[in-house]
Design a protein around this motif. Structure first.
Motif, PDB file in Angstrom:
ATOM      1  N   SER A  63       0.838  -1.190   0.000  1.00 54.55           N
ATOM      2  CA  SER A  63       0.000   0.000   0.000  1.00 54.55           C
ATOM      3  C   SER A  63       0.878   1.247   0.000  1.00 54.55           C
ATOM      4  O   SER A  63       1.934   1.276   0.648  1.00 54.55           O
ATOM      5  N   PRO A  64       0.437   2.298  -0.677  1.00 55.41           N
ATOM      6  CA  PRO A  64       1.206   3.549  -0.625  1.00 55.41           C
ATOM      7  C   PRO A  64       0.992   4.339   0.663  1.00 55.41           C
ATOM      8  O   PRO A  64       1.627   5.368   0.866  1.00 55.41           O
ATOM      9  N   PHE A  65       0.097   3.839   1.528  1.00 56.15           N
ATOM     10  CA  PHE A  65      -0.268   4.585   2.736  1.00 56.15           C
ATOM     11  C   PHE A  65       0.335   3.944   3.985  1.00 56.15           C
ATOM     12  O   PHE A  65       0.577   2.734   4.032  1.00 56.15           O
ATOM     13  N   ARG A  66       0.537   4.771   4.990  1.00 54.74           N
ATOM     14  CA  ARG A  66       0.980   4.311   6.303  1.00 54.74           C
ATOM     15  C   ARG A  66       0.404   5.283   7.323  1.00 54.74           C
ATOM     16  O   ARG A  66       0.585   6.500   7.198  1.00 54.74           O
ATOM     17  N   ASP A  67      -0.303   4.789   8.313  1.00 50.61           N
ATOM     18  CA  ASP A  67      -0.971   5.666   9.266  1.00 50.61           C
ATOM     19  C   ASP A  67      -0.278   5.635  10.619  1.00 50.61           C
ATOM     20  O   ASP A  67       0.139   4.571  11.094  1.00 50.61           O
ATOM     21  N   ARG A  68      -0.163   6.804  11.214  1.00 49.58           N
ATOM     22  CA  ARG A  68       0.258   6.946  12.607  1.00 49.58           C
ATOM     23  C   ARG A  68      -0.845   7.730  13.317  1.00 49.58           C
ATOM     24  O   ARG A  68      -0.830   8.960  13.342  1.00 49.58           O
ATOM     25  N   PRO A  69      -1.795   7.023  13.870  1.00 50.11           N
ATOM     26  CA  PRO A  69      -3.003   7.682  14.384  1.00 50.11           C
ATOM     27  C   PRO A  69      -2.723   8.515  15.625  1.00 50.11           C
ATOM     28  O   PRO A  69      -1.774   8.247  16.378  1.00 50.11           O
ATOM     29  N   PRO A  70      -3.570   9.511  15.866  1.00 47.46           N
ATOM     30  CA  PRO A  70      -3.452  10.278  17.115  1.00 47.46           C
ATOM     31  C   PRO A  70      -3.874   9.432  18.312  1.00 47.46           C
ATOM     32  O   PRO A  70      -4.518   8.385  18.158  1.00 47.46           O
ATOM     33  N   ALA A  71      -3.530   9.904  19.488  1.00 44.96           N
ATOM     34  CA  ALA A  71      -3.888   9.163  20.699  1.00 44.96           C
ATOM     35  C   ALA A  71      -5.395   9.101  20.889  1.00 44.96           C
ATOM     36  O   ALA A  71      -5.942   8.066  21.273  1.00 44.96           O
ATOM     37  N   ARG A  72      -6.082  10.203  20.616  1.00 45.66           N
ATOM     38  CA  ARG A  72      -7.538  10.265  20.781  1.00 45.66           C
ATOM     39  C   ARG A  72      -8.114  11.222  19.744  1.00 45.66           C
ATOM     40  O   ARG A  72      -7.427  12.131  19.257  1.00 45.66           O
ATOM     41  N   VAL A  73      -9.376  11.015  19.417  1.00 45.99           N
ATOM     42  CA  VAL A  73     -10.146  11.947  18.601  1.00 45.99           C
ATOM     43  C   VAL A  73     -11.378  12.310  19.424  1.00 45.99           C
ATOM     44  O   VAL A  73     -12.200  11.446  19.731  1.00 45.99           O
ATOM     45  N   ASP A  74     -11.487  13.564  19.779  1.00 43.73           N
ATOM     46  CA  ASP A  74     -12.552  13.987  20.683  1.00 43.73           C
ATOM     47  C   ASP A  74     -13.733  14.586  19.926  1.00 43.73           C
ATOM     48  O   ASP A  74     -13.646  14.921  18.738  1.00 43.73           O
ATOM     49  N   GLY A  75     -14.830  14.737  20.634  1.00 41.54           N
ATOM     50  CA  GLY A  75     -16.010  15.374  20.082  1.00 41.54           C
ATOM     51  C   GLY A  75     -16.608  14.568  18.943  1.00 41.54           C
ATOM     52  O   GLY A  75     -16.506  13.348  18.888  1.00 41.54           O
ATOM     53  N   GLY A  76     -17.228  15.269  17.998  1.00 42.99           N
ATOM     54  CA  GLY A  76     -17.936  14.605  16.915  1.00 42.99           C
ATOM     55  C   GLY A  76     -17.085  14.237  15.731  1.00 42.99           C
ATOM     56  O   GLY A  76     -17.597  13.665  14.762  1.00 42.99           O
ATOM     57  N   ARG A  77     -15.806  14.511  15.756  1.00 44.13           N
ATOM     58  CA  ARG A  77     -14.930  14.095  14.668  1.00 44.13           C
ATOM     59  C   ARG A  77     -14.872  12.578  14.597  1.00 44.13           C
ATOM     60  O   ARG A  77     -14.862  11.892  15.623  1.00 44.13           O
TER      61      ARG A  77
END
Length: 357
Positions: A63-77
């Protein structure tokens, strides 16, 4: 799955994964789809999965993608990232939810044989944020991977939510504690997020003697910002399950829908949708957006590796749906799901949309 018996006598059957009252989808021993009883034989399975002509797959499909996610996503996002196959990381309302986690090299009971992944996980195990909840849809090896579950449990101590009987498999195989529920059961995940188990047209087995001894399900995650509908595997059946989700839980903000592992159709149609049927699910539930998964990582069936996104690209305009609303994700690819417009799914391009009654 049975104990070996050197005397030649027939081995004892697999102990039941679940004991409970008879219902409209459980006969006291095995689960079933009320509208579509399983009818395929072992010989038919061998014809479909071993002897059917198969398009070639590459040995590697990075895959051309690689994710490093944030620790948390708050609210309605709402942030949706594909790890690979049916493993997705859903982040919203401060919760990190992982579906059908598989980081193993093979989707198989054996480390040396069986479907091997052709791309690495789109999120490294070491780069996962704290996992609060793991949702496991059913017990097939490409969805319930005991080594991965054991490692995630060791690192994160999440709640594991799964249909009836799968908790027994996890306890026996990896000493894992899981919460097991029936179709229609609703489980609070936080003060403002809950998940409900809903029917899917599928089946289950870890071996040849435990067919349908554990239940399978889809999940509807209810949030104040609209519902998230996650299906690991399903056939289309008569379509009523998907319309029912839209009526009961709408508006559906986002759906994770399988689009791969569907050939040959004479065999797979009872258990896996093809992309055009996934589009019908999208329309039936009235989702505002969707992520296509269950393709391009493990070779399970006869179609070529890029056939699912190609077929999806044809099916969407034929249904009058903008392609950006239903994307076939690659491992590591992320969707930042937009908020619902005026609290409902758009009606402008072929999706019916539903308002909560």
């Amino acid at each position: 799955m049975e104990n070996s018996n050197p005397s030649g006598q027939r081995a004892a059957p697999v102990p039941p994964y679940y004991r409970g009252a008879v219902s409209d989808h459980f006969d006291g021993e095995r689960f079933f789809n009320p509208e579509q009883p399983w009818s395929k034989t072992f010989v038919q399975a061998m014809r479909a999965l071993v002897l059917a002509p198969r398009e070639p797959w590459p040995g590697a499909f990075p895959s051309p993608f690689r994710d490093r996610p944030p620790a948390r996503v708050d609210g309605g996002r709402l942030r949706v990232a594909l790890v690979g196959h049916a493993t997705l990381l859903l982040q919203t309302r401060g919760l990190n939810i992982l579906t059908d986690p598989v980081w193993s090299e093979r989707a198989s009971p054996f480390p040396f044989a069986g479907p091997r992944r052709v791309n690495p996980p789109g999120i490294a195990l070491d780069e996962l944020p704290p996992i609060d909840v793991v949702l496991v849809t059913h017990n097939h090896y490409d969805h319930l991977d005991l080594p991965t579950l054991a490692e995630i449990a060791r690192r994160h101590r999440p709640r594991i939510v799964t249909p009836l009987g799968n908790d027994t498999i996890m306890a026996r195989g990896a000493a894992l504690e899981a919460e097991a529920y029936d179709w229609g059961d609703r489980v609070a995940l936080s003060d403002d997020v809950a998940v409900t188990l809903m029917p899917a047209v599928h089946w289950s087995a870890r071996g040849v003697r435990d067919r349908r001894m554990a239940l399978w399900a889809a999940f509807v995650i209810e949030t104040p910002d609209g519902a998230i509908y996650h299906i690991g595997d399903t056939g289309f059946g008569d379509g009523r399950h998907f319309a029912d989700v839209g009526r009961r839980f709408g508006p559906i903000r986002h759906a994770n829908l399988p689009i791969g592992a569907y050939e040959p159709r004479w065999f797979m149609r009872d258990q896996h949708v093809e992309p055009a049927e996934a589009v019908k699910i999208f329309q039936a539930c009235g989702a505002a957006s969707a992520a296509g998964h269950h393709w391009g990582t493990f070779r399970l069936t006869a179609e070529g590796i890029e056939r699912p996104p190609q077929a999806l690209a044809r099916a969407l305009p034929a249904a009058g749906i903008a392609p950006e609303r239903f994307r076939a994700l690659r491992p590591g690819e992320v969707m930042e799901v937009p908020a619902l417009e005026n609290g409902t799914a758009s009606l402008e391009d072929g999706s019916p949309g539903h308002a909560r009654p």
